[in-house]
Design an enzyme around this catalytic site. Structure first.
Site, short mmCIF file in Angstrom:
data_model
loop_
_atom_site.label_atom_id
_atom_site.label_comp_id
_atom_site.label_asym_id
_atom_site.label_seq_id
_atom_site.Cartn_x
_atom_site.Cartn_y
_atom_site.Cartn_z
CD GLN A 243 -2.71 1.05 2.74
OE1 GLN A 243 -2.28 0.32 3.68
NE2 GLN A 243 -3.55 1.84 2.81
N GLY A 244 0.96 1.89 -1.21
CA GLY A 244 1.82 3.00 -1.23
C GLY A 244 0.94 4.47 -0.93
CB SER B 95 2.17 7.22 4.57
OG SER B 95 1.20 6.67 5.41
CB SER C 125 3.46 -3.32 5.47
OG SER C 125 3.23 -2.49 6.31
CD GLU D 49 -5.31 0.68 7.18
OE1 GLU D 49 -5.55 1.90 6.68
OE2 GLU D 49 -4.00 0.80 7.54
CD GLU E 185 -1.68 11.33 19.79
OE1 GLU E 185 -1.30 10.74 18.77
OE2 GLU E 185 -1.18 11.16 20.90
#
Lengths: 381, 339
Positions: A125-126, A128, A160, A243, A361
């Site tokens: 998964q590209g 971030s 990952s 996800e 957060e």
């Protein structure tokens, strides 16, 4: 209110439980590091897919069992309970496949889905980037049209399984002149080509689950756009929504097992009474995680509307898991802090829990803004 | 698996919310709290519509519904901090119904179920201070283990009213009288009483979250509603998490009481532990998020904090229940090892 499974659900569970008992996963390789570990999980996925157990949540036409959400959750609980590894291609099975089922063309579905299921082609998964974490839509990796191809340059991070992957779900900026959510496009990128460089990212546990991904003039055919040019944000949201759908149930069961192991360790050392308060608290939290996860899932199933549970469950789970690993160090003592045992590994690995897949957060912001309806503070310009 | 209420239960919840919202407004609560009185008009009305007996068997004058229905009422009354002795009464009734003899049931349950008698419960070792004891007709004393107890008629005992921090539930020291031992399944009754207390706490929390969210949306500082500041909004998110966590455990425990009693003992301990903590944390945060106003007498936040404190210690604080959860979990782990 009925906190039991239906007969159909019990039959599904018992069939899987029986199959797992008859087909135990081979032991985890003692040597060979991450590569051997991944090969082990890949073999395990093959065993699962041969028996039709790699992705029960997929529709039957794509090789799944058309399992309901509840059955899918039962599936992950049972994998956790049997202490077997998750299939190697978990990102393809949980994220990539379901995203293609929503947004892919028929050609894309025919071409990509079967090898996801067997584990023949691994997916990563590209999303971030170094400058786009919680603020994903700020991503900078650029794709420029060149004939019937796109030329892509940029950098991704936290990827990952990139070192073993054939395909990458890649979100890029294809239009810099429109507001940031609008200029994105979602591609399937072949990882095995010049210009793609994977650099393992060593994490605080010493292993490398994640990678940096450097892209230099990488070429992607137009046919590999998913969901249309400029529609990347929506497609990415489909991926992100999937996800945590099933995985949470496996993690919740693992936490219960970890706590049971910890209770046994405390009992063995004769310190159960000394730590009873914290053990009871973590046990109670773990039970509330299980209940909230099931409540969230069954609300979606019955009423079509997710409640606030999704964000609450991930927040509570990550926090509880971290507390459990700290308590383990107290109960087991300094031995828990030596390398090579599960206690020290979990103590270090758990720090990632409150960051990966949405930081605590950000989850609190989601709860405050979307569940409680509190006003949003304008970000500094 | 379904966590939702059925149509009848939703009706009960809707009716309760409307009735309590109208009769136990913040003004009415304050009026009774300041006078240290129970709202006898509301209590009489609740008795007439059979609320105190909702979970009591029909043969004892109740409605014969379950713990899920009782928990709904406790939650709604807790949400308003209604100044009625509902919780102490239903807790006493649950313990007498499961732990009492036929005679004890016949003597107390029909009156408790109809709201003609007021009940109260207390730990036998808590130096005889009884929450709601000042107006109780019958007091149930439970020992520390929660497995045995006794029932005392207030008319035979010495009752000395005591000012406690929650004046909506007038406390008293109860001594003397002639305690009669309860010889039945006291633990089953105590577990149901714990679920009722935990359900009230969830209601107290829920009302506190609503009140606080409304306040921080309105209150402005630095030119913006304070609820936009993450120091405040994250505190509100934590209040919701604590509330929902307790609610999930209370739902499970109430369901166990009705449908899976073999799992009730552990489920009730988990629910009471989580709800006691949530009650304190959430109402404390409510005061903090209200700022200086929250510390004033007239802001009405403190009634919630005070009720939560009383409920948190009633029939054992969170720590006692957590320890019990750990012991039960350890017993399960041991039996799994030997199995």
């Amino acid at each position: 209110m009925d906190l039991t499974f239906s007969d159909t659900e019990l039959a599904f569970r018992d069939e899987l439980r029986g199959w797992l008992a008859d087909n135990p996963a081979p032991p985890r390789p003692a040597e060979g590091g991450d590569d051997a570990d991944f090969a082990w999980r890949r073999d395990w996925q093959r065993t699962l897919s041969d028996a039709g157990w790699a992705a029960p949540h997929w529709p039957a036409e794509f090789g799944g069992r058309g399992a309901t959400l509840t059955q899918s959750a039962i599936y992950f609980e049972e994998l956790g309970r049997a202490r077997v590894p998750l299939p190697a291609n978990v990102l393809g099975l949980l994220l990539g496949g379901p995203t293609l089922m929503v947004w892919g063309t028929d050609e894309q579905k025919d071409r990509y889905l079967p090898p996801i299921l067997t584990g023949e082609e691994i997916w990563c998964q590209g999303f971030s980037e170094p400058g786009a974490g919680s603020d994903l839509a700020a991503l900078q990796t650029k794709a420029v049209k060149d004939g019937d191809e796109w030329v892509v340059s940029g950098q991704k991070v936290w990827t990952s399984a990139a070192q073993w992957s054939k395909w990458c779900m890649l979100v890029t900026r294809t239009d810099g002149d429109v507001p940031k959510h609008k200029g994105l496009t979602y591609f399937l990128m072949d990882m095995e080509q010049p210009g793609v460089t994977v650099r393992p990212l060593k994490q605080i546990t010493g292993e490398a689950e994640f990678n940096e991904l450097f892209l230099e003039d990488v070429r992607i055919p137009d046919a590999n756009v998913v969901g249309g040019v400029g529609n990347g944000w929506k497609v990415a949201l489909t991926t992100l929504m999937n996800e945590r759908a099933g995985l949470g149930f496996a993690l919740q069961v693992r936490l219960r097992q970890y706590l049971d192991d910890l209770i046994a360790a405390a009992d063995e050392r004769g310190v159960l009474d000394a730590y009873a308060g914290e053990l009871g608290e973590l046990h109670t939290r773990c039970e509330s995680i299980r209940l909230l996860a099931w409540k969230g899932l069954t609300d979606v199933e019955k009423y079509g509307q997710p409640g606030p549970e999704g964000s609450l469950v991930k927040w509570l789970w990550s926090d509880t898991n971290q507390r459990a690993t700290q308590l383990a160090a107290d109960i087991v003592g300094p031995d828990a802090l030596t390398y090579g045992n599960d206690w020290s590994y979990e103590l270090l690995r758990a720090r990632g829990n409150t960051i990966e897949g949405g930081t605590t957060e950000i989850l609190k912001n989601i709860v405050a803004e979307r569940v409680l309806g509190l006003p949003r503070l304008k970000a500094a310009a | 698996m379904d966590f939702g209420l059925n149509d009848d239960q939703r009706d009960i919840q809707g009716t309760a919310r409307a009735l309590v919202g109208e009769r136990a407004s913040a003004e009415r609560v304050r009026e009774h709290a300041e006078a240290g009185t129970t709202d006898t008009g509301l209590w009489k009305e609740l008795g007439e519509i059979g609320w105190p007996g909702i979970a009591v068997a029909e043969e004892h004058g109740g409605q014969g519904l379950g713990m899920v229905e009782l928990a709904i009422l406790c939650e709604e009354l807790g949400r308003a901090i209604a100044p009625v002795p509902f919780l102490p009464t239903v807790a006493a009734a649950a313990i007498i119904e499961h732990g009492g003899s036929d005679e004890q049931r016949a003597r107390w349950l029909p009156d408790l179920a109809a709201g003609r008698a007021i009940g109260a419960v207390a730990s036998a070792d808590s130096a005889d201070l009884v929450v709601g004891g000042a107006e109780a007709d019958v007091v149930v004393l439970v020992d520390r283990s929660g497995a045995s107890g006794a029932v005392v008629a207030a008319a035979d005992a010495t009752v000395e009213p005591v000012d406690a921090i929650d004046p909506t539930r007038p406390a008293a020291r109860v001594s003397g009288g002639s305690p009669e031992l309860l010889s039945g399944d006291v633990a089953a009754g105590v577990d149901r009483a714990l679920v009722a207390i935990a359900a009230e706490l969830v209601g107290v929390c829920e009302g506190s979250v609503e009140m606080t969210v409304a306040y921080v949306k309105e209150r402005k500082q630095f030119g913006t509603p304070v609820g936009a500041f993450q120091a405040v909004s994250h505190k509100c998110a934590q209040m919701l998490l604590d509330t929902e966590r307790a609610r999930a455990l209370v739902s499970q425990a109430a369901w166990c009481a009705d449908a899976a009693p073999e799992r009730l003992h552990e489920a009730a301990a988990m629910a009471k532990a989580a709800a006691s903590d949530a009650g304190r944390e959430v109402t404390s945060s409510a005061i903090q998020a209200h700022g200086g106003i929250g510390f004033t007498w007239e802001a009405d936040v403190h009634w919630r904090y005070k009720r939560a404190q009383m409920d948190a210690v009633l029939l054992g604080g969170a720590g006692a229940h957590r320890a019990r959860v750990a012991q039960l979990a350890a017993a399960n782990v041991r039996s799994a090892v030997t199995a």
